[in-house]
Design an enzyme around this catalytic site. Sequence first.
Site, PDB file in Angstrom:
ATOM      1  N   LYS A 133       0.858  -1.189   0.000  1.00 31.42           N
ATOM      2  CA  LYS A 133       0.000   0.000   0.000  1.00 31.42           C
ATOM      3  C   LYS A 133       0.894   1.240   0.000  1.00 31.42           C
ATOM      4  O   LYS A 133       1.462   1.616   1.019  1.00 31.42           O
ATOM      5  CB  LYS A 133      -0.900   0.030   1.245  1.00 31.42           C
ATOM      6  CG  LYS A 133      -1.952   1.127   1.143  1.00 31.42           C
ATOM      7  CD  LYS A 133      -2.205   1.825   2.474  1.00 31.42           C
ATOM      8  CE  LYS A 133      -1.572   3.151   2.651  1.00 31.42           C
ATOM      9  NZ  LYS A 133      -1.802   4.208   1.701  1.00 31.42           N
ATOM     10  N   GLU A 188      10.124   1.619  10.162  1.00 29.17           N
ATOM     11  CA  GLU A 188      11.129   2.640   9.816  1.00 29.17           C
ATOM     12  C   GLU A 188      10.433   3.986   9.957  1.00 29.17           C
ATOM     13  O   GLU A 188       9.604   4.352   9.125  1.00 29.17           O
ATOM     14  CB  GLU A 188      11.619   2.428   8.381  1.00 29.17           C
ATOM     15  CG  GLU A 188      12.232   1.060   8.120  1.00 29.17           C
ATOM     16  CD  GLU A 188      13.544   0.843   8.866  1.00 29.17           C
ATOM     17  OE1 GLU A 188      14.257   1.820   9.144  1.00 29.17           O
ATOM     18  OE2 GLU A 188      13.841  -0.314   9.194  1.00 29.17           O
ATOM     19  N   CYS A 196      13.765  11.484   5.868  1.00 32.27           N
ATOM     20  CA  CYS A 196      13.791  10.970   7.248  1.00 32.27           C
ATOM     21  C   CYS A 196      15.172  11.077   7.880  1.00 32.27           C
ATOM     22  O   CYS A 196      15.286  11.342   9.065  1.00 32.27           O
ATOM     23  CB  CYS A 196      13.310   9.523   7.270  1.00 32.27           C
ATOM     24  SG  CYS A 196      14.250   8.451   6.176  1.00 32.27           S
ATOM     25  N   GLU A 205       9.948  16.523  14.537  1.00 33.40           N
ATOM     26  CA  GLU A 205      10.330  16.291  13.141  1.00 33.40           C
ATOM     27  C   GLU A 205       9.462  17.200  12.275  1.00 33.40           C
ATOM     28  O   GLU A 205       8.264  16.944  12.109  1.00 33.40           O
ATOM     29  CB  GLU A 205      10.095  14.819  12.768  1.00 33.40           C
ATOM     30  CG  GLU A 205      10.569  14.512  11.370  1.00 33.40           C
ATOM     31  CD  GLU A 205      10.160  13.134  10.891  1.00 33.40           C
ATOM     32  OE1 GLU A 205       8.996  12.742  11.080  1.00 33.40           O
ATOM     33  OE2 GLU A 205      11.020  12.446  10.307  1.00 33.40           O
TER      34      GLU A 205
HETATM   35  P1  NAD Z   1       2.543   8.601   7.428  1.00 35.20           P
HETATM   36  O1  NAD Z   1       2.845   7.899   8.686  1.00 35.20           O
HETATM   37  O2  NAD Z   1       1.505   9.643   7.451  1.00 35.20           O
HETATM   38  O3  NAD Z   1       2.090   7.565   6.296  1.00 35.20           O
HETATM   39  C1  NAD Z   1       2.909   6.470   5.913  1.00 35.20           C
HETATM   40  C2  NAD Z   1       2.038   5.431   5.239  1.00 35.20           C
HETATM   41  O4  NAD Z   1       1.100   4.935   6.198  1.00 35.20           O
HETATM   42  C3  NAD Z   1       1.197   5.953   4.082  1.00 35.20           C
HETATM   43  O5  NAD Z   1       1.082   4.980   3.087  1.00 35.20           O
HETATM   44  C4  NAD Z   1      -0.160   6.191   4.736  1.00 35.20           C
HETATM   45  O6  NAD Z   1      -1.230   6.168   3.820  1.00 35.20           O
HETATM   46  C5  NAD Z   1      -0.216   5.023   5.692  1.00 35.20           C
HETATM   47  N1  NAD Z   1      -1.133   5.204   6.820  1.00 35.20           N
HETATM   48  C6  NAD Z   1      -1.702   6.342   7.274  1.00 35.20           C
HETATM   49  N2  NAD Z   1      -2.512   6.072   8.311  1.00 35.20           N
HETATM   50  C7  NAD Z   1      -2.437   4.750   8.532  1.00 35.20           C
HETATM   51  C8  NAD Z   1      -3.019   3.871   9.490  1.00 35.20           C
HETATM   52  N3  NAD Z   1      -3.864   4.316  10.422  1.00 35.20           N
HETATM   53  N4  NAD Z   1      -2.703   2.553   9.448  1.00 35.20           N
HETATM   54  C9  NAD Z   1      -1.840   2.084   8.535  1.00 35.20           C
HETATM   55  N5  NAD Z   1      -1.266   2.868   7.588  1.00 35.20           N
HETATM   56  C10 NAD Z   1      -1.557   4.190   7.592  1.00 35.20           C
HETATM   57  O7  NAD Z   1       3.936   9.164   6.897  1.00 35.20           O
HETATM   58  P2  NAD Z   1       4.173  10.068   5.626  1.00 35.20           P
HETATM   59  O8  NAD Z   1       3.674  11.432   5.943  1.00 35.20           O
HETATM   60  O9  NAD Z   1       3.681   9.394   4.401  1.00 35.20           O
HETATM   61  O10 NAD Z   1       5.776  10.064   5.539  1.00 35.20           O
HETATM   62  C11 NAD Z   1       6.566  10.888   6.300  1.00 35.20           C
HETATM   63  C12 NAD Z   1       7.093  10.169   7.524  1.00 35.20           C
HETATM   64  O11 NAD Z   1       7.766   8.980   7.136  1.00 35.20           O
HETATM   65  C13 NAD Z   1       8.119  10.952   8.302  1.00 35.20           C
HETATM   66  O12 NAD Z   1       7.865  10.830   9.678  1.00 35.20           O
HETATM   67  C14 NAD Z   1       9.444  10.287   7.942  1.00 35.20           C
HETATM   68  O13 NAD Z   1      10.463  10.442   8.891  1.00 35.20           O
HETATM   69  C15 NAD Z   1       9.025   8.879   7.793  1.00 35.20           C
HETATM   70  N6  NAD Z   1       9.980   8.132   6.976  1.00 35.20           N
HETATM   71  C16 NAD Z   1      10.832   7.271   7.590  1.00 35.20           C
HETATM   72  C17 NAD Z   1      11.788   6.579   6.827  1.00 35.20           C
HETATM   73  C18 NAD Z   1      12.765   5.630   7.470  1.00 35.20           C
HETATM   74  O14 NAD Z   1      13.377   4.860   6.750  1.00 35.20           O
HETATM   75  N7  NAD Z   1      12.932   5.653   8.770  1.00 35.20           N
HETATM   76  C19 NAD Z   1      11.845   6.777   5.460  1.00 35.20           C
HETATM   77  C20 NAD Z   1      10.947   7.673   4.871  1.00 35.20           C
HETATM   78  C21 NAD Z   1      10.009   8.331   5.641  1.00 35.20           C
END
Ligand code: NAD
Length: 499
Positions: free
Chosen positions: A188, A263, A297, A395
Amino acid sequence: MTTNTQKLSLPENPRHFGLYINGRWVETAGRKVMERYSPAHGVLVTKTTGGTEKDVNEAVAVARKAFENRSWAGLSGQQRADVLLKAANLIRDRAEELAVLETLETGKPITQSRGEIQASAGIYEYAAGAARMLHGDSFNNLGDNVFGLVTREPIGVVGLITPWNFPFFILSERLPFILASGCTVVAKPSDLTSATTLIMAEILTQAGLPDGVFNVVTGAGSVVGEVLSHHPDIDMLSFTGSTSVGKRVLAASAGNFKKLSLELGGKNPHVVFADARLEEAVDGVIFGFCFNAGQCCVGGSRLLVEKSIQAEFEHLLIEKLGRLRVGDPLDPETQVGAIVSDKQHETICDYIERGTKQGARLLTQGTVSATVKGLFVQPTIFSDVTSEMDIATDEIFGPVLSILPFETVNEAITIANTTIYGLSATIWTQNLSHAMDAVRGIRAGRVWVNTTISGGPELPAGGFKQSGIGRETGIYGVEEYTEIKATHIAFGPRTPWVS
Ligand code: NAD
């Protein structure tokens, strides 16, 4: 025909993607159409499909069947490697199409997208090697009549949830490793950036991946993500995203004790010692907080600088930042593109306001080309920041840097660790003792010395503390998706228990 140096034009006929289940496109009729507008231009660029609970259930059932029939898990490492290598070539064949879609959906510069697509192809090649390397262990020291075996088996059906900041690259840091292990997958992607994940499904089928091994259900996190996290027939979940959603996923996974790879977010420090090569450190710090418009990130959003050079370093930062090219992501000259969404844009602007209100000194807001419209944030630097301010703890996920001075190595380590996160850290110094003290003292999953945000698939990626659980990439990244089985084999006469 365009060359890599020409500015690209916007697409005229956005593609409408369905879901991808069991090796084919699922009709979109009766489902919600999700429209994606380029954050840099406000133009419709793709349409995707809002998957439902029923769609997730169907995809999981198909992935389960493909796992149980061993059409993938039963192949040799070499056969799996062949598919991954073909996929790498097909990614290269479609590199420009993928890069343009990635840029239109994320707002990142086209040169960066091109780099990420090429690097992704390389990761598939690395994972192909890992599929052949995967092995267990044996114990020949258990006595003459006993032999011990430790074997690795694919864990089963994996749910793969990815974010919007590096849609194709992060998919590539997970998917080929999951496939190398022999697992099947329901993915997803973020609803903002689904196109390249869907194209990868097409590519894998073309590369010879058996039907049902890789399935994609697009849609909202609150629907598709929630159903996947709770699903009793998913054995493992690989989630990359924010720490707050990561906690929801962790709780949801308790139902069937899913194994998790999380992650999550970071608030990463750059530590600059007075003995660093300052010009290089300045360049690295700017790259660290401006790359991907700060939506990275592992990007360094806190600058810990030794007090004796603070004024000089700030001067050099401002001077160099003025030459950074922020603008239209379709222009190959651009280095920093747009912010992904209205919501993210608002969040960043709110933090900039809070920084000023809480007493930090606004050093610079950089420059943006006057012709640029859309969701842009000027790279922003705050000085005189203290560890309690929101801009030092949260963040922000935008091009905002907070400067905190230090006087001793121990003080630098303490400030670096004053965070709930532990994703990455970068150290700039020519003094080996300073470097090693900081490497050992800072609690983070990835540490760079005199470079930042670099590396390849060989090294593992993951976080300490609230930045996550588990590791992706490297041989660790394949092993993560396996279960370990211990087998004792007795081949001599049995000593009777009952005489
Ligand atoms: P997010 O947590 O909002 O969403 C991530 C994914 O989860 C998306 O596909 C989203 O649709 C899905 N999602 C949203 N609500 C959900 C739920 N209730 N249950 C399951 N899935 C759900 O994050 P984002 O805004 O898309 O990305 C930014 C974040 O990702 C930042 O915090 C960044 O640090 C982190 N990130 C971490 C890494 C790493 O490797 N550590 C890499 C890239 C991004």
